[in-house]
Design an enzyme around this catalytic site. Structure first.
Site, PDB file in Angstrom:
ATOM      1  N   GLU A 185      17.081  81.851  -3.095  1.00 35.89           N
ATOM      2  CA  GLU A 185      17.505  80.772  -2.204  1.00 35.89           C
ATOM      3  C   GLU A 185      17.745  79.472  -2.957  1.00 35.89           C
ATOM      4  OE1 GLU A 185      14.607  82.445   1.327  1.00 35.89           O
ATOM      5  OE2 GLU A 185      14.548  80.332   0.791  1.00 35.89           O
ATOM      6  N   CYS A 199      17.807  71.934  -4.437  1.00 39.76           N
ATOM      7  CA  CYS A 199      16.487  72.524  -4.646  1.00 39.76           C
ATOM      8  C   CYS A 199      16.703  73.919  -5.219  1.00 39.76           C
ATOM      9  CB  CYS A 199      15.762  72.578  -3.302  1.00 39.76           C
ATOM     10  SG  CYS A 199      14.157  73.363  -3.392  1.00 39.76           S
ATOM     11  N   CYS A 231       7.247  85.152  -6.102  1.00 36.32           N
ATOM     12  CA  CYS A 231       6.275  84.351  -6.851  1.00 36.32           C
ATOM     13  C   CYS A 231       4.947  85.093  -6.867  1.00 36.32           C
ATOM     14  CB  CYS A 231       6.090  82.984  -6.192  1.00 36.32           C
ATOM     15  SG  CYS A 231       4.954  81.908  -7.105  1.00 36.32           S
ATOM     16  N   CYS A 261       0.293  81.712  -2.693  1.00 37.74           N
ATOM     17  CA  CYS A 261      -0.205  80.669  -1.783  1.00 37.74           C
ATOM     18  C   CYS A 261      -0.079  81.186  -0.346  1.00 37.74           C
ATOM     19  CB  CYS A 261       0.573  79.373  -1.969  1.00 37.74           C
ATOM     20  SG  CYS A 261       0.463  78.748  -3.658  1.00 37.74           S
ATOM     21  N   CYS A 293       2.862  80.112   2.072  1.00 37.08           N
ATOM     22  CA  CYS A 293       4.207  80.078   1.499  1.00 37.08           C
ATOM     23  C   CYS A 293       4.904  81.429   1.653  1.00 37.08           C
ATOM     24  CB  CYS A 293       4.101  79.697   0.019  1.00 37.08           C
ATOM     25  SG  CYS A 293       5.653  79.871  -0.872  1.00 37.08           S
ATOM     26  N   CYS A 346      10.536  77.056   1.294  1.00 38.67           N
ATOM     27  CA  CYS A 346      10.858  78.017   0.250  1.00 38.67           C
ATOM     28  C   CYS A 346      10.517  79.447   0.646  1.00 38.67           C
ATOM     29  CB  CYS A 346      10.181  77.580  -1.050  1.00 38.67           C
ATOM     30  SG  CYS A 346       8.716  78.411  -1.568  1.00 38.67           S
TER      31      CYS A 346
HETATM   32  N1  SAH Z   1       5.778  76.908  -7.138  1.00 37.45           N
HETATM   33  C1  SAH Z   1       5.965  75.516  -7.149  1.00 37.45           C
HETATM   34  C2  SAH Z   1       7.339  75.090  -6.666  1.00 37.45           C
HETATM   35  C3  SAH Z   1       7.898  75.810  -5.497  1.00 37.45           C
HETATM   36  S1  SAH Z   1       7.073  75.535  -3.951  1.00 37.45           S
HETATM   37  C4  SAH Z   1       4.875  74.816  -6.369  1.00 37.45           C
HETATM   38  O1  SAH Z   1       4.091  75.502  -5.698  1.00 37.45           O
HETATM   39  O2  SAH Z   1       4.780  73.590  -6.472  1.00 37.45           O
HETATM   40  C5  SAH Z   1       7.561  73.835  -3.619  1.00 37.45           C
HETATM   41  C6  SAH Z   1       6.639  73.127  -2.653  1.00 37.45           C
HETATM   42  O3  SAH Z   1       6.774  73.685  -1.339  1.00 37.45           O
HETATM   43  C7  SAH Z   1       5.157  73.223  -3.011  1.00 37.45           C
HETATM   44  O4  SAH Z   1       4.538  71.966  -2.921  1.00 37.45           O
HETATM   45  C8  SAH Z   1       4.631  74.148  -1.952  1.00 37.45           C
HETATM   46  O5  SAH Z   1       3.269  73.951  -1.725  1.00 37.45           O
HETATM   47  C9  SAH Z   1       5.487  73.798  -0.765  1.00 37.45           C
HETATM   48  N2  SAH Z   1       5.494  74.806   0.292  1.00 37.45           N
HETATM   49  C10 SAH Z   1       5.503  76.145   0.172  1.00 37.45           C
HETATM   50  N3  SAH Z   1       5.508  76.732   1.378  1.00 37.45           N
HETATM   51  C11 SAH Z   1       5.495  75.750   2.284  1.00 37.45           C
HETATM   52  C12 SAH Z   1       5.487  75.698   3.695  1.00 37.45           C
HETATM   53  N4  SAH Z   1       5.477  76.808   4.422  1.00 37.45           N
HETATM   54  N5  SAH Z   1       5.490  74.483   4.283  1.00 37.45           N
HETATM   55  C13 SAH Z   1       5.504  73.345   3.555  1.00 37.45           C
HETATM   56  N6  SAH Z   1       5.511  73.314   2.219  1.00 37.45           N
HETATM   57  C14 SAH Z   1       5.499  74.511   1.583  1.00 37.45           C
HETATM   58 FE1  SF4 Z   2       4.575  80.229  -5.555  1.00 33.38          FE
HETATM   59 FE2  SF4 Z   2       4.985  79.379  -3.077  1.00 33.38          FE
HETATM   60 FE3  SF4 Z   2       2.655  78.900  -4.277  1.00 33.38          FE
HETATM   61 FE4  SF4 Z   2       4.856  77.595  -5.107  1.00 33.38          FE
HETATM   62  S1  SF4 Z   2       3.890  77.454  -3.094  1.00 33.38           S
HETATM   63  S2  SF4 Z   2       3.290  78.627  -6.369  1.00 33.38           S
HETATM   64  S3  SF4 Z   2       6.413  79.212  -4.769  1.00 33.38           S
HETATM   65  S4  SF4 Z   2       3.475  80.930  -3.752  1.00 33.38           S
END
Ligand code: SAH
Ligand code: SF4
Length: 379
Positions: free
Chosen positions: A92, A110, A117, A121, A124, A340
């Site tokens: 994406e 972006c 990944c 998390c 996410c 994301c």
């Molecule tokens: N892996 C890196 C970059 C990609 S995620 C990271 O974790 O920083 C980019 C940002 O989107 C991160 O701050 C992550 O915590 C946030 N993010 C992921 N899923 C999300 C969600 N469902 N709602 C809001 N922010 C989210």
């Molecule tokens: Fe990976 Fe999503 Fe965590 Fe960023 S927020 S490190 S993309 S799992």
């Protein structure tokens, strides 16, 4: 096969001198790649035909990301693309626009750095799909070029890039840094380093390494919690990277690069959004000089919900009162699953309203601009 978008300008010089060509050939190709967006080596009309044939015979190609799906937010300011890489992997890329009073809109791309990944998390969508593979530098560059072409068709251009799409950029360190060098080199894409931000879940050794690269890119660290126990619950792979160590790494990055670090904090109802947690966070960050970006979580399959607006503002107020520089992220395109990993998940589940879905057109090169129903031009 080598995608020519992989090459740094110095490597392009070496390629052409190695072929017994004058150095200006490298400049001709770089100008064409980053200003005209040729689709094949044969399109590099600046080069004599035998040289183009020589490049093709040597295995050089112009790779591309093929657009599979495009969704545009109701206000037209957020565009999310599902792109297919040469091997079929889906990723994406999002374009977020912010109208300026005068002139062109701010247009932030972006980009994704991995398909999936491994960090897992819990809130996410990408984390929940697991890890597929690292993207190559040219695939990261291709995402920017795809959006750049789309914008060029409207007389606009890319003004900022954030590495906040799918994947963990610092877990794909070499390719991420190579893409940064290509995107910022004045002979290549040439975007100012200060217009780029890398977001990381917080891999400390890689943060320190990045600080030494001589790059002036911004850094955002996804913190999400003031203490290790809570953070471990939200970021299960946080492991050895303690909150205290992350704050120290942020301070070192600032000292080395002169760029203040932002801590991202996804606010999740009932998890990390209480006033006590805000006070604890303020205490941890006191004197760090860091900025906090509060992101009310975008609901995904995990069932996590964003807090009520009043609670978000309360959290912000506490941080500000305690002297912590803080903003609440402007929500962009939540109705098109702009968080994301969400579009790719939606593609599987097909739950994006069809009204938001544009016909899939064979979009490559300048042709796509004509079909783009983007935002109206700012006054
Ligand atoms: N892996 C890196 C970059 C990609 S995620 C990271 O974790 O920083 C980019 C940002 O989107 C991160 O701050 C992550 O915590 C946030 N993010 C992921 N899923 C999300 C969600 N469902 N709602 C809001 N922010 C989210
Ligand atoms: Fe990976 Fe999503 Fe965590 Fe960023 S927020 S490190 S993309 S799992």
């Amino acid at each position: 096969m080598t995608d020519i978008y992989r090459l740094l300008p110095s490597e392009m010089d070496a390629l052409f001198t190695g072929l017994g060509q004058p150095r200006y050939r490298a400049d001709q190709v770089l100008r064409a790649l980053y200003r005209e967006s040729p689709e094949t080596i044969a399109d590099l009309k600046q080069l004599p035909a035998p040289l183009r044939e020589q490049l093709t015979a040597a295995g050089f190609t112009i790779g591309a990301a093929t657009e599979v799906r495009r969704v545009v937010s109701v206000d037209g300011l957020t565009t999310k693309l599902l792109l297919r890489m040469a091997d079929g992997v889906l990723i994406e890329t999002v374009l977020m626009q912010y109208p300026e009073r005068a002139g062109h809109p701010r247009s932030t791309v972006c980009v994704s750095t991995q398909a999936g990944c491994a960090m897992g998390c819990v809130f996410c969508a990408t984390g929940q799909m697991g890890f597929e593979r690292n993207l190559r530098a040219e695939e990261i560059v291709a995402q920017v070029m795809h959006i750049a072409r789309l914008l060029r068709g409207r007389g606009e251009h890319v003004t900022n890039i954030v590495f906040m799409g799918m994947g963990e950029p610092l877990a794909n360190y070499g390719e991420t840094v190579r893409s940064l060098r290509i995107l910022t080199d004045p002979r290549a894409f040439g975007l100012g380093q200060r217009h780029i931000t890398i977001s990381t879940v917080g891999i400390i050794s890689a943060i320190d390494r990045l600080a030494e690269e001589g790059l002036q890119v911004g850094l955002a660290i996804s913190l999400h919690a003031p203490d290790d126990e809570l953070r471990q619950r939200l970021v299960p792979t946080a492991g050895p990277h303690s909150v205290g160590d992350l704050i120290s790494a942020a301070k070192r990055y600032f000292k080395q690069t002169g760029r203040r670090v932002t801590f991202e904090y996804a606010l999740i109802s009932g998890e990390n959004d209480s006033p006590e947690t805000a006070r604890e966070l303020a205490l941890r960050l006191e004197g760090s000089g860091c900025h906090v970006n509060l992101i009310p979580v975008n609901p995904t399959a995990g069932g996590y919900q964003r807090p009520l607006r009043t609670r978000v503002l309360e959290f912000e107020r506490i941080l500000l009162e305690e002297g912590i520089n803080c903003t609440v992220r402007v929500e962009k395109g939540s109705e098109i699953s702009a968080a994301c990993g969400q579009l790719r998940t939606d593609e599987k589940n097909r739950d994006v309203p069809e009204a938001m879905t544009l016909p899939v057109v064979p979009v490559r090169g300048r042709r796509q601009a004509a079909s783009f129903p983007g935002p109206s031009q700012p006054q």
